[in-house]
Design a protein around this motif. Structure first.
Motif, PDB file in Angstrom:
ATOM      1  N   ARG A  73      28.733  28.593  20.441  1.00  0.00           N
ATOM      2  CA  ARG A  73      28.830  28.037  21.795  1.00  0.00           C
ATOM      3  C   ARG A  73      29.901  26.950  21.908  1.00  0.00           C
ATOM      4  N   GLN A  74      30.145  26.235  20.794  1.00  0.00           N
ATOM      5  CA  GLN A  74      31.099  25.126  20.812  1.00  0.00           C
ATOM      6  C   GLN A  74      32.420  25.488  20.135  1.00  0.00           C
ATOM      7  N   LEU A  75      32.656  26.775  19.940  1.00  0.00           N
ATOM      8  CA  LEU A  75      33.803  27.216  19.140  1.00  0.00           C
ATOM      9  C   LEU A  75      35.134  26.693  19.665  1.00  0.00           C
ATOM     10  N   ALA A  76      35.251  26.564  20.974  1.00  0.00           N
ATOM     11  CA  ALA A  76      36.499  26.075  21.562  1.00  0.00           C
ATOM     12  C   ALA A  76      36.789  24.625  21.161  1.00  0.00           C
ATOM     13  N   GLN A  77      35.766  23.898  20.710  1.00  0.00           N
ATOM     14  CA  GLN A  77      35.950  22.493  20.323  1.00  0.00           C
ATOM     15  C   GLN A  77      36.437  22.341  18.880  1.00  0.00           C
ATOM     16  N   TYR A  78      36.387  23.440  18.110  1.00  0.00           N
ATOM     17  CA  TYR A  78      36.805  23.346  16.708  1.00  0.00           C
ATOM     18  C   TYR A  78      38.304  23.058  16.611  1.00  0.00           C
ATOM     19  N   ASP A  79      38.652  22.098  15.760  1.00  0.00           N
ATOM     20  CA  ASP A  79      40.052  21.699  15.558  1.00  0.00           C
ATOM     21  C   ASP A  79      40.398  21.869  14.077  1.00  0.00           C
ATOM     22  N   ALA A  80      41.184  22.878  13.773  1.00  0.00           N
ATOM     23  CA  ALA A  80      41.544  23.180  12.385  1.00  0.00           C
ATOM     24  C   ALA A  80      42.388  22.075  11.754  1.00  0.00           C
ATOM     25  N   ARG A  81      43.004  21.227  12.578  1.00  0.00           N
ATOM     26  CA  ARG A  81      43.815  20.126  12.032  1.00  0.00           C
ATOM     27  C   ARG A  81      42.936  19.029  11.435  1.00  0.00           C
ATOM     28  N   ARG A  82      41.686  18.971  11.897  1.00  0.00           N
ATOM     29  CA  ARG A  82      40.758  17.930  11.426  1.00  0.00           C
ATOM     30  C   ARG A  82      40.004  18.318  10.180  1.00  0.00           C
ATOM     31  N   SER A  83      39.599  19.576  10.088  1.00  0.00           N
ATOM     32  CA  SER A  83      38.805  20.016   8.945  1.00  0.00           C
ATOM     33  C   SER A  83      38.808  21.533   8.852  1.00  0.00           C
ATOM     34  N   SER A  84      38.337  22.035   7.728  1.00  0.00           N
ATOM     35  CA  SER A  84      38.152  23.480   7.598  1.00  0.00           C
ATOM     36  C   SER A  84      36.976  23.907   8.473  1.00  0.00           C
ATOM     37  N   PHE A  85      36.890  25.204   8.746  1.00  0.00           N
ATOM     38  CA  PHE A  85      35.790  25.696   9.570  1.00  0.00           C
ATOM     39  C   PHE A  85      34.446  25.432   8.893  1.00  0.00           C
ATOM     40  N   TYR A  86      34.394  25.611   7.573  1.00  0.00           N
ATOM     41  CA  TYR A  86      33.135  25.391   6.851  1.00  0.00           C
ATOM     42  C   TYR A  86      32.708  23.922   6.913  1.00  0.00           C
ATOM     43  N   THR A  87      33.662  23.014   6.823  1.00  0.00           N
ATOM     44  CA  THR A  87      33.339  21.593   6.950  1.00  0.00           C
ATOM     45  C   THR A  87      32.797  21.298   8.341  1.00  0.00           C
ATOM     46  N   TRP A  88      33.388  21.905   9.367  1.00  0.00           N
ATOM     47  CA  TRP A  88      32.918  21.738  10.743  1.00  0.00           C
ATOM     48  C   TRP A  88      31.498  22.280  10.884  1.00  0.00           C
ATOM     49  N   LEU A  89      31.226  23.429  10.264  1.00  0.00           N
ATOM     50  CA  LEU A  89      29.865  23.984  10.285  1.00  0.00           C
ATOM     51  C   LEU A  89      28.874  22.998   9.674  1.00  0.00           C
ATOM     52  N   ARG A  90      29.270  22.392   8.559  1.00  0.00           N
ATOM     53  CA  ARG A  90      28.380  21.434   7.899  1.00  0.00           C
ATOM     54  C   ARG A  90      28.145  20.195   8.759  1.00  0.00           C
ATOM     55  N   CYS A  91      29.134  19.797   9.543  1.00  0.00           N
ATOM     56  CA  CYS A  91      28.944  18.670  10.471  1.00  0.00           C
ATOM     57  C   CYS A  91      27.813  18.985  11.444  1.00  0.00           C
ATOM     58  N   ILE A  92      27.850  20.197  11.996  1.00  0.00           N
ATOM     59  CA  ILE A  92      26.812  20.616  12.945  1.00  0.00           C
ATOM     60  C   ILE A  92      25.460  20.694  12.235  1.00  0.00           C
ATOM     61  N   ALA A  93      25.447  21.315  11.057  1.00  0.00           N
ATOM     62  CA  ALA A  93      24.196  21.473  10.307  1.00  0.00           C
ATOM     63  C   ALA A  93      23.617  20.116   9.919  1.00  0.00           C
ATOM     64  N   TYR A  94      24.473  19.186   9.537  1.00  0.00           N
ATOM     65  CA  TYR A  94      24.018  17.852   9.132  1.00  0.00           C
ATOM     66  C   TYR A  94      23.277  17.162  10.275  1.00  0.00           C
ATOM     67  N   ARG A  95      23.837  17.247  11.478  1.00  0.00           N
ATOM     68  CA  ARG A  95      23.197  16.603  12.628  1.00  0.00           C
ATOM     69  C   ARG A  95      21.865  17.289  12.962  1.00  0.00           C
ATOM     70  N   LEU A  96      21.833  18.605  12.860  1.00  0.00           N
ATOM     71  CA  LEU A  96      20.583  19.327  13.095  1.00  0.00           C
ATOM     72  C   LEU A  96      19.525  18.931  12.069  1.00  0.00           C
ATOM     73  N   CYS A  97      19.950  18.776  10.824  1.00  0.00           N
ATOM     74  CA  CYS A  97      19.016  18.381   9.761  1.00  0.00           C
ATOM     75  C   CYS A  97      18.489  16.965   9.980  1.00  0.00           C
ATOM     76  N   LEU A  98      19.352  16.060  10.434  1.00  0.00           N
ATOM     77  CA  LEU A  98      18.907  14.690  10.704  1.00  0.00           C
ATOM     78  C   LEU A  98      17.826  14.683  11.778  1.00  0.00           C
ATOM     79  N   ASP A  99      18.028  15.484  12.823  1.00  0.00           N
ATOM     80  CA  ASP A  99      17.018  15.577  13.884  1.00  0.00           C
ATOM     81  C   ASP A  99      15.706  16.122  13.317  1.00  0.00           C
ATOM     82  N   TYR A 100      15.818  17.114  12.449  1.00  0.00           N
ATOM     83  CA  TYR A 100      14.630  17.712  11.827  1.00  0.00           C
ATOM     84  C   TYR A 100      13.905  16.681  10.954  1.00  0.00           C
TER      85      TYR A 100
END
Length: 200
Positions: A73-100
């Motif tokens: 859903r947020q794919l348009a916000q991904y910026d390859a200049r900032r990080s790899s796609f996998y690192t971006w995925l982990r950013c999202i997962a990390y926040r979801l885990c913190l909420d959990y």
């Protein structure tokens, strides 16, 4: 039938594409099946990442799935200049885990400030570098009892060999702060192992 064969062939071709090529294709055409290539590519690694913070397998699976849904859903916000796609995925997962984690009433090992200061740095640093089977067993046990975010930090840095600079992006934390946390975590692990070795 012909169109279906063509579609399968295109999917097979895209399996060798870079993450960015697949992302560009998904953003242009909006096909979830194309995004599934990224799920196949990173699903197992993301599951393992989430599992460093969450112990229940069913919850790990759900969080990993939620992460991919949110990433799509947020794919348009991904910026390859900032990080790899996998690192971006982990950013999202990390926040979801913190909420959990906030919703889980679990107790983790903790160490008082005075105890921390009393543990020699060199002894604490040696805890992650041992060949003794008994100590390795205790170390594994101690890591499992760390708070989830600390457990993730140890797993990513020492076992996945991720640079602190990358983990800093995932956790939105300064790399120097992470280094300080790792130092404290090593002392915490050392204290746990020493207490177990002395039967406490």
């Amino acid at each position: 039938m012909y169109n279906r064969i063509c579609r399968i062939c295109k999917c097979m071709e895209k399996q060798s594409d870079t993450d960015q090529q697949i992302i560009d294709w998904v953003l242009r055409h909006g096909h979830q099946t194309d995004f599934a290539l990224l799920v196949d590519r990173y699903g197992a690694r993301l599951f393992a990442f989430v599992a460093t913070m969450v112990s229940c397998r069913e919850d790990v699976e759900e969080l990993a799935q939620d992460c991919f849904v949110r990433a799509y859903r947020q794919l348009a916000q991904y910026d390859a200049r900032r990080s790899s796609f996998y690192t971006w995925l982990r950013c999202i997962a990390y926040r979801l885990c913190l909420d959990y984690i906030k919703r889980q009433p679990e107790v983790w090992i903790e160490t008082g400030e005075q105890t921390m200061k009393a543990i020699p740095d060199d002894e604490a640093d040696s805890v992650m570098d041992t060949d003794d089977d008994r100590r390795i067993t205790l170390l594994t046990e101690a890591i499992r009892r760390l708070p989830p975010t600390e457990r993730m930090l140890v797993q990513q840095h020492y076992f996945e060999q991720q640079p602190l600079a990358v983990i800093a992006i995932v956790t939105d934390t300064d790399a120097g702060t992470l280094a300080t946390r790792l130092h404290r975590i090593r002392k915490k692990l050392y204290q746990y192992i020493i207490q177990k070795e002395h039967g406490r």
